[in-house]
Design a protein around this motif. Structure first.
Motif, PDB file in Angstrom:
ATOM      1  N   VAL A  25       0.863  -1.286   0.036  1.00  0.00           N
ATOM      2  CA  VAL A  25       0.030   0.050  -0.055  1.00  0.00           C
ATOM      3  C   VAL A  25       0.827   1.490   0.013  1.00  0.00           C
ATOM      4  O   VAL A  25       1.743   1.523   0.991  1.00  0.00           O
ATOM      5  N   SER A  26       0.912   2.015  -1.019  1.00  0.00           N
ATOM      6  CA  SER A  26       1.449   3.325  -1.168  1.00  0.00           C
ATOM      7  C   SER A  26       0.904   4.362  -2.090  1.00  0.00           C
ATOM      8  O   SER A  26       0.109   3.618  -2.904  1.00  0.00           O
ATOM      9  N   PRO A  27       1.259   5.509  -2.120  1.00  0.00           N
ATOM     10  CA  PRO A  27       0.580   6.287  -3.354  1.00  0.00           C
ATOM     11  C   PRO A  27       1.352   6.053  -4.623  1.00  0.00           C
ATOM     12  O   PRO A  27       2.299   5.323  -4.588  1.00  0.00           O
ATOM     13  N   THR A  28       0.415   6.529  -5.646  1.00  0.00           N
ATOM     14  CA  THR A  28       0.941   6.488  -7.156  1.00  0.00           C
ATOM     15  C   THR A  28       0.969   7.567  -7.852  1.00  0.00           C
ATOM     16  O   THR A  28       0.235   8.651  -7.225  1.00  0.00           O
ATOM     17  N   ASP A  29       1.483   7.808  -9.012  1.00  0.00           N
ATOM     18  CA  ASP A  29       1.143   8.810  -9.570  1.00  0.00           C
ATOM     19  C   ASP A  29       0.565   8.444 -11.082  1.00  0.00           C
ATOM     20  O   ASP A  29       0.793   7.587 -11.755  1.00  0.00           O
ATOM     21  N   ILE A  30      -0.102   9.549 -11.630  1.00  0.00           N
ATOM     22  CA  ILE A  30      -0.850   9.735 -12.876  1.00  0.00           C
ATOM     23  C   ILE A  30      -0.108  10.516 -13.499  1.00  0.00           C
ATOM     24  O   ILE A  30      -0.233  11.873 -13.236  1.00  0.00           O
ATOM     25  N   LYS A  39     -18.203  13.770 -19.488  1.00  0.00           N
ATOM     26  CA  LYS A  39     -18.594  12.847 -20.511  1.00  0.00           C
ATOM     27  C   LYS A  39     -17.385  11.665 -20.852  1.00  0.00           C
ATOM     28  O   LYS A  39     -17.795  10.507 -21.319  1.00  0.00           O
ATOM     29  N   PHE A  40     -16.165  12.350 -20.798  1.00  0.00           N
ATOM     30  CA  PHE A  40     -15.056  11.434 -21.620  1.00  0.00           C
ATOM     31  C   PHE A  40     -14.079  11.561 -20.760  1.00  0.00           C
ATOM     32  O   PHE A  40     -13.742  12.594 -20.063  1.00  0.00           O
ATOM     33  N   LEU A  41     -13.098  10.639 -20.429  1.00  0.00           N
ATOM     34  CA  LEU A  41     -12.022  10.451 -19.625  1.00  0.00           C
ATOM     35  C   LEU A  41     -10.878   9.500 -20.249  1.00  0.00           C
ATOM     36  O   LEU A  41     -11.226   8.601 -20.915  1.00  0.00           O
ATOM     37  N   LEU A  42      -9.843  10.111 -20.489  1.00  0.00           N
ATOM     38  CA  LEU A  42      -8.488   9.711 -20.826  1.00  0.00           C
ATOM     39  C   LEU A  42      -7.569   9.845 -19.983  1.00  0.00           C
ATOM     40  O   LEU A  42      -6.867  11.080 -19.702  1.00  0.00           O
ATOM     41  N   ILE A  43      -7.235   8.740 -19.194  1.00  0.00           N
ATOM     42  CA  ILE A  43      -6.159   8.928 -18.263  1.00  0.00           C
ATOM     43  C   ILE A  43      -4.963   8.038 -18.231  1.00  0.00           C
ATOM     44  O   ILE A  43      -5.287   6.851 -18.831  1.00  0.00           O
ATOM     45  N   GLY A  44      -3.714   8.347 -17.779  1.00  0.00           N
ATOM     46  CA  GLY A  44      -2.724   7.476 -18.139  1.00  0.00           C
ATOM     47  C   GLY A  44      -1.358   7.860 -17.713  1.00  0.00           C
ATOM     48  O   GLY A  44      -1.395   8.680 -16.915  1.00  0.00           O
ATOM     49  N   ASP A  45      -0.135   6.880 -17.884  1.00  0.00           N
ATOM     50  CA  ASP A  45       0.909   7.335 -17.690  1.00  0.00           C
ATOM     51  C   ASP A  45       2.126   7.068 -18.690  1.00  0.00           C
ATOM     52  O   ASP A  45       1.946   6.462 -19.467  1.00  0.00           O
ATOM     53  N   CYS A  46       2.949   7.812 -18.667  1.00  0.00           N
ATOM     54  CA  CYS A  46       4.090   7.843 -19.577  1.00  0.00           C
ATOM     55  C   CYS A  46       5.348   6.965 -19.012  1.00  0.00           C
ATOM     56  O   CYS A  46       5.753   7.325 -17.876  1.00  0.00           O
ATOM     57  N   LYS A  47       5.653   5.842 -19.830  1.00  0.00           N
ATOM     58  CA  LYS A  47       6.773   5.246 -19.440  1.00  0.00           C
ATOM     59  C   LYS A  47       8.150   5.746 -20.144  1.00  0.00           C
ATOM     60  O   LYS A  47       7.965   5.737 -21.475  1.00  0.00           O
ATOM     61  N   LYS A  48       9.354   5.430 -19.674  1.00  0.00           N
ATOM     62  CA  LYS A  48      10.589   5.412 -20.328  1.00  0.00           C
ATOM     63  C   LYS A  48      10.916   4.195 -21.077  1.00  0.00           C
ATOM     64  O   LYS A  48      10.845   3.203 -20.412  1.00  0.00           O
ATOM     65  N   ASP A  49      10.817   3.814 -22.488  1.00  0.00           N
ATOM     66  CA  ASP A  49      11.062   2.821 -23.209  1.00  0.00           C
ATOM     67  C   ASP A  49      10.395   1.623 -22.538  1.00  0.00           C
ATOM     68  O   ASP A  49       9.081   1.691 -22.548  1.00  0.00           O
ATOM     69  N   GLN A  57      -0.169   0.725  -9.979  1.00  0.00           N
ATOM     70  CA  GLN A  57      -0.662   1.572 -10.763  1.00  0.00           C
ATOM     71  C   GLN A  57      -1.620   1.289 -12.038  1.00  0.00           C
ATOM     72  O   GLN A  57      -2.706   1.912 -12.464  1.00  0.00           O
ATOM     73  N   ARG A  58      -1.339  -0.008 -12.426  1.00  0.00           N
ATOM     74  CA  ARG A  58      -2.382  -0.593 -13.598  1.00  0.00           C
ATOM     75  C   ARG A  58      -3.716  -0.533 -12.736  1.00  0.00           C
ATOM     76  O   ARG A  58      -4.840  -0.063 -13.237  1.00  0.00           O
ATOM     77  N   LEU A  59      -3.667  -1.123 -11.468  1.00  0.00           N
ATOM     78  CA  LEU A  59      -5.190  -1.270 -10.922  1.00  0.00           C
ATOM     79  C   LEU A  59      -5.821   0.115 -10.730  1.00  0.00           C
ATOM     80  O   LEU A  59      -7.031   0.111 -10.860  1.00  0.00           O
ATOM     81  N   VAL A  60      -5.032   1.257 -10.367  1.00  0.00           N
ATOM     82  CA  VAL A  60      -5.694   2.474 -10.279  1.00  0.00           C
ATOM     83  C   VAL A  60      -6.412   3.013 -11.476  1.00  0.00           C
ATOM     84  O   VAL A  60      -7.460   3.394 -11.600  1.00  0.00           O
ATOM     85  N   ILE A  61      -5.627   2.922 -12.755  1.00  0.00           N
ATOM     86  CA  ILE A  61      -5.971   3.148 -13.869  1.00  0.00           C
ATOM     87  C   ILE A  61      -7.393   2.512 -14.288  1.00  0.00           C
ATOM     88  O   ILE A  61      -8.383   2.832 -14.729  1.00  0.00           O
ATOM     89  N   ILE A  78      -4.415   4.716 -20.527  1.00  0.00           N
ATOM     90  CA  ILE A  78      -3.289   4.538 -21.556  1.00  0.00           C
ATOM     91  C   ILE A  78      -1.928   4.426 -20.883  1.00  0.00           C
ATOM     92  O   ILE A  78      -1.782   4.740 -20.033  1.00  0.00           O
ATOM     93  N   ILE A  79      -1.064   3.462 -21.521  1.00  0.00           N
ATOM     94  CA  ILE A  79       0.378   3.708 -21.114  1.00  0.00           C
ATOM     95  C   ILE A  79       0.987   3.935 -22.593  1.00  0.00           C
ATOM     96  O   ILE A  79       0.946   3.556 -23.773  1.00  0.00           O
ATOM     97  N   SER A  80       1.623   5.022 -22.302  1.00  0.00           N
ATOM     98  CA  SER A  80       2.358   5.578 -23.535  1.00  0.00           C
ATOM     99  C   SER A  80       4.108   5.511 -23.243  1.00  0.00           C
ATOM    100  O   SER A  80       4.336   5.653 -22.052  1.00  0.00           O
ATOM    101  N   THR A  81       4.733   5.510 -24.334  1.00  0.00           N
ATOM    102  CA  THR A  81       6.253   5.577 -24.039  1.00  0.00           C
ATOM    103  C   THR A  81       6.907   6.395 -24.714  1.00  0.00           C
ATOM    104  O   THR A  81       6.516   6.886 -25.752  1.00  0.00           O
ATOM    105  N   HIS A  82       8.411   6.385 -24.349  1.00  0.00           N
ATOM    106  CA  HIS A  82       9.105   7.608 -24.870  1.00  0.00           C
ATOM    107  C   HIS A  82      10.574   6.958 -24.753  1.00  0.00           C
ATOM    108  O   HIS A  82      11.031   6.218 -23.877  1.00  0.00           O
ATOM    109  N   SER A  83      11.477   7.686 -25.537  1.00  0.00           N
ATOM    110  CA  SER A  83      12.776   7.167 -25.641  1.00  0.00           C
ATOM    111  C   SER A  83      13.728   8.714 -25.289  1.00  0.00           C
ATOM    112  O   SER A  83      14.828   8.711 -25.591  1.00  0.00           O
ATOM    113  N   THR A  84      12.969   9.672 -24.413  1.00  0.00           N
ATOM    114  CA  THR A  84      13.671  11.008 -24.588  1.00  0.00           C
ATOM    115  C   THR A  84      14.644  10.882 -23.162  1.00  0.00           C
ATOM    116  O   THR A  84      14.370  10.320 -22.076  1.00  0.00           O
ATOM    117  N   SER A  85      15.868  11.537 -23.605  1.00  0.00           N
ATOM    118  CA  SER A  85      17.154  11.589 -22.443  1.00  0.00           C
ATOM    119  C   SER A  85      16.587  12.500 -21.278  1.00  0.00           C
ATOM    120  O   SER A  85      15.784  13.280 -21.334  1.00  0.00           O
TER     121      SER A  85
END
Length: 133
Positions: A25-30, A39-49, A57-61, A78-85
């Motif tokens: 049990v601990s906080p998470t971030d979105i 009427k519409f919700l789009l919620i998610g997290d952005c991950k490095k690679d 976090q999956r359960l919260v979303i 949504i889970i979105s990914t990036h390769s940004t330094s």
């Protein structure tokens, strides 16, 4: 229209969860949330690679999306990914949606975030998301 970050120093300040954990049990971030007209919700997290997608976090979303769906509202996780330094800012519009959660199920995907939002806006006729820039 580019919306500036109002408090850039605070934006870069990490929030530490020390003292707020007990086993699993601990906080998470979105990282992002679009809510349109209750009427519409789009919620998610952005991950490095290929960074892990923690179970909590999956359960919260999933639970937030499912709660909206139970009220007959359109909701997508949504889970979105990036390769940004680390020295560069991550531009969410340019990240890649690799997974999305809709109607109780996760789907694999590979589409640029801004294109995903445009597709969703068209599919569900969400006018306020059709002309994002």
């Amino acid at each position: 229209m580019k919306r500036p970050i109002k408090f850039e120093k605070r934006f870069k300040q990490p929030i530490i969860f020390d003292g707020l954990q007990d086993g699993l049990v601990s906080p998470t971030d979105i990282d992002f949330c679009f809510e349109v007209d209750n009427k519409f919700l789009l919620i998610g997290d952005c991950k490095k690679d290929d960074a892990p997608f923690p179970t909590g976090q999956r359960l919260v979303i999933e639970r937030i999306v499912d709660s909206w769906r139970a009220l007959k509202r359109i909701s997508i996780g949504i889970i979105s990914t990036h390769s940004t330094s680390p020295e560069q800012s991550v531009v969410l519009a340019n990240t890649v949606v690799t997974k999305f959660y809709y109607e109780g199920k996760w789907y694999n995907n590979f589409v640029v975030f801004s294109d995903f939002v445009k597709e969703i806006a068209e599919k569900f006729n969400i006018n306020k998301l059709k002309n994002l820039s």
